[in-house]
Motif scaffolding. Structure first.
Motif, PDB file in Angstrom:
ATOM      1  N   THR A  13       9.266  -1.783   1.036  1.00  0.00           N
ATOM      2  CA  THR A  13       8.870  -3.181   1.145  1.00  0.00           C
ATOM      3  C   THR A  13       7.706  -3.342   2.111  1.00  0.00           C
ATOM      4  O   THR A  13       7.829  -3.022   3.284  1.00  0.00           O
ATOM      5  N   PRO A  14       6.563  -3.856   1.618  1.00  0.00           N
ATOM      6  CA  PRO A  14       5.442  -4.131   2.533  1.00  0.00           C
ATOM      7  C   PRO A  14       5.814  -5.260   3.491  1.00  0.00           C
ATOM      8  O   PRO A  14       6.564  -6.162   3.139  1.00  0.00           O
ATOM      9  N   SER A  20       3.790  -0.623   3.083  1.00  0.00           N
ATOM     10  CA  SER A  20       5.185  -0.309   3.395  1.00  0.00           C
ATOM     11  C   SER A  20       5.281   0.922   4.295  1.00  0.00           C
ATOM     12  O   SER A  20       4.346   1.725   4.361  1.00  0.00           O
TER      13      SER A  20
END
Length: 69
Positions: A13-14, A20
């Motif tokens: 997840t960025p 990320s």
């Protein structure tokens, strides 16, 4: 939920307009069960200057928020 699936989701997840954690570590995106565009899995190197610029912007933003309170 399986703890490994949770970790995979975390690592892919960025966060805050930054790549990320897996991209920092391996310079590529990890594959998940979430549908994505295949071209997003091409490796790319994240240059230190780009990383430093983003971190500096985040620190300035945090300082502004703290100073305004």
């Amino acid at each position: 939920m399986d703890p490994y699936t949770s970790l995979l989701r975390y690592w892919t997840t960025p966060k805050n307009n930054m790549p990320s954690p897996s991209e920092y570590l391996m310079s590529c995106k990890l594959r998940t069960k979430i549908p994505t565009i295949l071209s997003h899995f091409e490796p790319r190197v994240i240059h230190k200057s780009y990383f430093d610029k983003i971190v500096k912007q985040q620190k300035q933003k945090s300082a502004e928020i703290c100073n305004n309170q």
